[in-house]
Design a protein around this motif. Structure first.
Motif, PDB file in Angstrom:
ATOM      1  N   PHE A  91       0.841  -1.197   0.000  1.00 35.92           N
ATOM      2  CA  PHE A  91       0.000   0.000   0.000  1.00 35.92           C
ATOM      3  C   PHE A  91       0.871   1.241   0.000  1.00 35.92           C
ATOM      4  CE2 PHE A  91       0.695  -1.011   4.453  1.00 35.92           C
ATOM      5  CZ  PHE A  91       0.979   0.217   5.023  1.00 35.92           C
ATOM      6  N   THR A  92       0.235   2.357  -0.364  1.00 28.47           N
ATOM      7  CA  THR A  92       0.869   3.674  -0.306  1.00 28.47           C
ATOM      8  C   THR A  92       0.169   4.486   0.770  1.00 28.47           C
ATOM      9  OG1 THR A  92       1.405   3.599  -2.671  1.00 28.47           O
ATOM     10  CG2 THR A  92       1.465   5.750  -1.600  1.00 28.47           C
ATOM     11  N   SER A  93       0.933   5.013   1.698  1.00 31.84           N
ATOM     12  CA  SER A  93       0.360   5.700   2.856  1.00 31.84           C
ATOM     13  C   SER A  93      -0.371   6.967   2.417  1.00 31.84           C
ATOM     14  CB  SER A  93       1.457   6.053   3.856  1.00 31.84           C
ATOM     15  OG  SER A  93       2.438   6.871   3.237  1.00 31.84           O
ATOM     16  N   HIS A  94      -1.424   7.295   3.156  1.00 32.65           N
ATOM     17  CA  HIS A  94      -2.245   8.470   2.851  1.00 32.65           C
ATOM     18  C   HIS A  94      -1.929   9.673   3.728  1.00 32.65           C
ATOM     19  CE1 HIS A  94      -4.314   5.792   0.295  1.00 32.65           C
ATOM     20  NE2 HIS A  94      -5.125   5.250   1.185  1.00 32.65           N
ATOM     21  N   ALA A  95      -1.127   9.478   4.776  1.00 28.19           N
ATOM     22  CA  ALA A  95      -0.868  10.585   5.698  1.00 28.19           C
ATOM     23  C   ALA A  95       0.453  10.356   6.415  1.00 28.19           C
ATOM     24  CB  ALA A  95      -2.008  10.712   6.716  1.00 28.19           C
ATOM     25  N   ASP A  96       1.002  11.447   6.963  1.00 25.19           N
ATOM     26  CA  ASP A  96       2.176  11.344   7.837  1.00 25.19           C
ATOM     27  C   ASP A  96       1.696  10.861   9.200  1.00 25.19           C
ATOM     28  OD1 ASP A  96       4.028  12.346   5.935  1.00 25.19           O
ATOM     29  OD2 ASP A  96       3.370  14.388   6.366  1.00 25.19           O
ATOM     30  N   ALA A  97       1.768   9.574   9.423  1.00 23.18           N
ATOM     31  CA  ALA A  97       1.214   9.021  10.661  1.00 23.18           C
ATOM     32  C   ALA A  97       1.818   7.657  10.933  1.00 23.18           C
ATOM     33  CB  ALA A  97      -0.313   8.907  10.561  1.00 23.18           C
ATOM     34  N   ALA A  98       1.673   7.231  12.185  1.00 22.33           N
ATOM     35  CA  ALA A  98       2.075   5.879  12.556  1.00 22.33           C
ATOM     36  C   ALA A  98       0.998   4.889  12.111  1.00 22.33           C
ATOM     37  CB  ALA A  98       2.278   5.798  14.069  1.00 22.33           C
ATOM     38  N   PHE A  99       1.428   3.722  11.718  1.00 20.21           N
ATOM     39  CA  PHE A  99       0.468   2.683  11.347  1.00 20.21           C
ATOM     40  C   PHE A  99       0.750   1.430  12.162  1.00 20.21           C
ATOM     41  CE2 PHE A  99       4.035   1.804   8.598  1.00 20.21           C
ATOM     42  CZ  PHE A  99       4.072   0.415   8.498  1.00 20.21           C
ATOM     43  N   ASP A 100      -0.318   0.686  12.440  1.00 18.23           N
ATOM     44  CA  ASP A 100      -0.224  -0.527  13.238  1.00 18.23           C
ATOM     45  C   ASP A 100      -0.530  -1.743  12.370  1.00 18.23           C
ATOM     46  OD1 ASP A 100       0.332   0.859  15.588  1.00 18.23           O
ATOM     47  OD2 ASP A 100      -1.786   1.127  16.061  1.00 18.23           O
ATOM     48  N   VAL A 101       0.272  -2.776  12.561  1.00 17.97           N
ATOM     49  CA  VAL A 101      -0.002  -4.088  11.967  1.00 17.97           C
ATOM     50  C   VAL A 101      -0.409  -5.004  13.121  1.00 17.97           C
ATOM     51  CG1 VAL A 101       0.898  -5.995  10.593  1.00 17.97           C
ATOM     52  CG2 VAL A 101       1.714  -3.666  10.167  1.00 17.97           C
ATOM     53  N   CYS A 102      -1.688  -5.334  13.181  1.00 15.77           N
ATOM     54  CA  CYS A 102      -2.236  -6.062  14.327  1.00 15.77           C
ATOM     55  C   CYS A 102      -2.604  -7.491  13.932  1.00 15.77           C
ATOM     56  CB  CYS A 102      -3.468  -5.343  14.887  1.00 15.77           C
ATOM     57  SG  CYS A 102      -3.123  -3.658  15.463  1.00 15.77           S
ATOM     58  N   PHE A 103      -2.364  -8.402  14.859  1.00 14.92           N
ATOM     59  CA  PHE A 103      -2.669  -9.819  14.648  1.00 14.92           C
ATOM     60  C   PHE A 103      -3.585 -10.308  15.759  1.00 14.92           C
ATOM     61  CE2 PHE A 103       1.376  -9.160  12.543  1.00 14.92           C
ATOM     62  CZ  PHE A 103       1.239  -9.864  11.359  1.00 14.92           C
ATOM     63  N   GLU A 104      -4.484 -11.211  15.385  1.00 13.68           N
ATOM     64  CA  GLU A 104      -5.335 -11.897  16.345  1.00 13.68           C
ATOM     65  C   GLU A 104      -5.344 -13.382  16.003  1.00 13.68           C
ATOM     66  OE1 GLU A 104      -9.226 -10.250  16.217  1.00 13.68           O
ATOM     67  OE2 GLU A 104      -8.755  -8.589  17.561  1.00 13.68           O
ATOM     68  N   ASN A 105      -5.150 -14.197  17.023  1.00 14.94           N
ATOM     69  CA  ASN A 105      -5.216 -15.640  16.835  1.00 14.94           C
ATOM     70  C   ASN A 105      -6.459 -16.137  17.575  1.00 14.94           C
ATOM     71  OD1 ASN A 105      -4.718 -18.278  16.222  1.00 14.94           O
ATOM     72  ND2 ASN A 105      -2.836 -18.461  17.432  1.00 14.94           N
ATOM     73  N   VAL A 106      -7.492 -16.449  16.812  1.00 19.80           N
ATOM     74  CA  VAL A 106      -8.790 -16.820  17.377  1.00 19.80           C
ATOM     75  C   VAL A 106      -8.876 -18.336  17.493  1.00 19.80           C
ATOM     76  CG1 VAL A 106     -11.281 -16.622  17.139  1.00 19.80           C
ATOM     77  CG2 VAL A 106      -9.806 -14.781  16.313  1.00 19.80           C
ATOM     78  N   LEU A 107      -9.253 -18.794  18.683  1.00 20.79           N
ATOM     79  CA  LEU A 107      -9.471 -20.220  18.899  1.00 20.79           C
ATOM     80  C   LEU A 107     -10.892 -20.552  18.443  1.00 20.79           C
ATOM     81  CD1 LEU A 107      -7.882 -22.621  20.112  1.00 20.79           C
ATOM     82  CD2 LEU A 107      -9.030 -22.150  22.279  1.00 20.79           C
ATOM     83  N   THR A 108     -10.995 -21.191  17.295  1.00 16.70           N
ATOM     84  CA  THR A 108     -12.317 -21.413  16.691  1.00 16.70           C
ATOM     85  C   THR A 108     -13.105 -22.509  17.383  1.00 16.70           C
ATOM     86  OG1 THR A 108     -11.383 -22.964  15.079  1.00 16.70           O
ATOM     87  CG2 THR A 108     -11.461 -20.630  14.460  1.00 16.70           C
ATOM     88  N   GLY A 109     -12.421 -23.466  18.007  1.00 15.94           N
ATOM     89  CA  GLY A 109     -13.106 -24.546  18.687  1.00 15.94           C
ATOM     90  C   GLY A 109     -13.565 -25.660  17.766  1.00 15.94           C
ATOM     91  N   SER A 110     -13.120 -25.625  16.512  1.00 12.26           N
ATOM     92  CA  SER A 110     -13.526 -26.672  15.571  1.00 12.26           C
ATOM     93  C   SER A 110     -12.878 -28.013  15.891  1.00 12.26           C
ATOM     94  CB  SER A 110     -13.170 -26.252  14.139  1.00 12.26           C
ATOM     95  OG  SER A 110     -11.769 -26.038  14.012  1.00 12.26           O
ATOM     96  N   ARG A 111     -11.729 -27.954  16.581  1.00 11.50           N
ATOM     97  CA  ARG A 111     -11.065 -29.179  17.017  1.00 11.50           C
ATOM     98  C   ARG A 111     -10.187 -28.851  18.226  1.00 11.50           C
ATOM     99  NH1 ARG A 111      -7.133 -31.372  12.538  1.00 11.50           N
ATOM    100  NH2 ARG A 111      -9.047 -31.201  11.285  1.00 11.50           N
TER     101      ARG A 111
END
Length: 216
Positions: A91-111
């Protein structure tokens, strides 16, 4: 001449060292309601950014890793779901700003999952580092030395641009500080004159009161 050449070589070495990026590696625990784990970086406006995330495991293993990229101005740059293997977001940034790369590991409960963790490897390339210099070299038929010099030139231009941004930001902060100091000074003067006026009014009122009671 030799001193100038050695200084130039030292500067290039510093630039190459600063340009070298090492991927961030961490384990992401799976929970039913996980809190996002975010990595923050700052980027200037209209700057090319390449975010590469490599997640181990496989789909339908009882866990789901989601990624969300958003900056401080509220601009979203990507929200891929159920990442397995390599996921690249450009991507190309739209503003002079900090950006976050966030991760979530969801326990789906399928097994059942004995060790609910996913290993994540994150690599963020910004500006000149985000460009595919091998493709540029092949397209423009550049020599390896020319390609490296061009990459260093763009890195220097980015550093100069960032220094200009910091200088402008410092000027704005200094102007704000001076304006605040001026307002505080006049507020102090106004408060002092108000207290003096209140003191004088109290003396006049008490004198008038005591005279009306024939005490003085």
């Amino acid at each position: 001449m030799a001193r100038t050449r050695s200084l130039l070589q030292y500067a290039c070495s510093v630039l190459l060292l600063a340009a070298s990026t090492q991927a961030l590696k961490f384990d992401l625990e799976a929970l039913s309601h996980p809190r996002p784990r975010c990595i923050r970086n700052f980027v200037g406006k209209e700057t090319l950014v390449v975010v590469t995330a490599t997640v181990d495991g496989y789909r339908d293993d009882g866990m789901r890793v989601d990624m969300h990229i958003i900056d401080a101005a509220g601009n979203e740059y990507g929200k891929p779901k159920d990442i397995v293997g390599e996921q690249r977001t450009v991507f190309t940034s739209h503003a002079d700003a900090a950006f976050d790369v966030c991760f979530e590991n969801v326990l789906t409960g399928s097994r059942y999952v004995e060790n609910p963790h996913r290993h994540v490897e994150l690599d963020i390339d910004i500006g000149a580092d985000a460009k595919d210099w091998s493709a540029i070299q092949a397209t423009e038929k550049l020599k390896p030395v020319e390609t490296e010099l061009r990459r260093i030139e763009e890195m220097v231009a980015e550093i100069v641009s960032e220094m200009d941004y910091l200088r402008i930001r410092e000027q704005k902060l200094r102007d704000t500080n001076e304006s605040t100091n001026t307002r505080v000074k006049w507020f102090g003067f106004g408060t002092t004159f108000l207290l003096i006026g209140l003191w004088a009014w109290q003396i006049m009122y008490l004198r008038a009161y005591f005279r009306s009671k024939h005490l003085i």
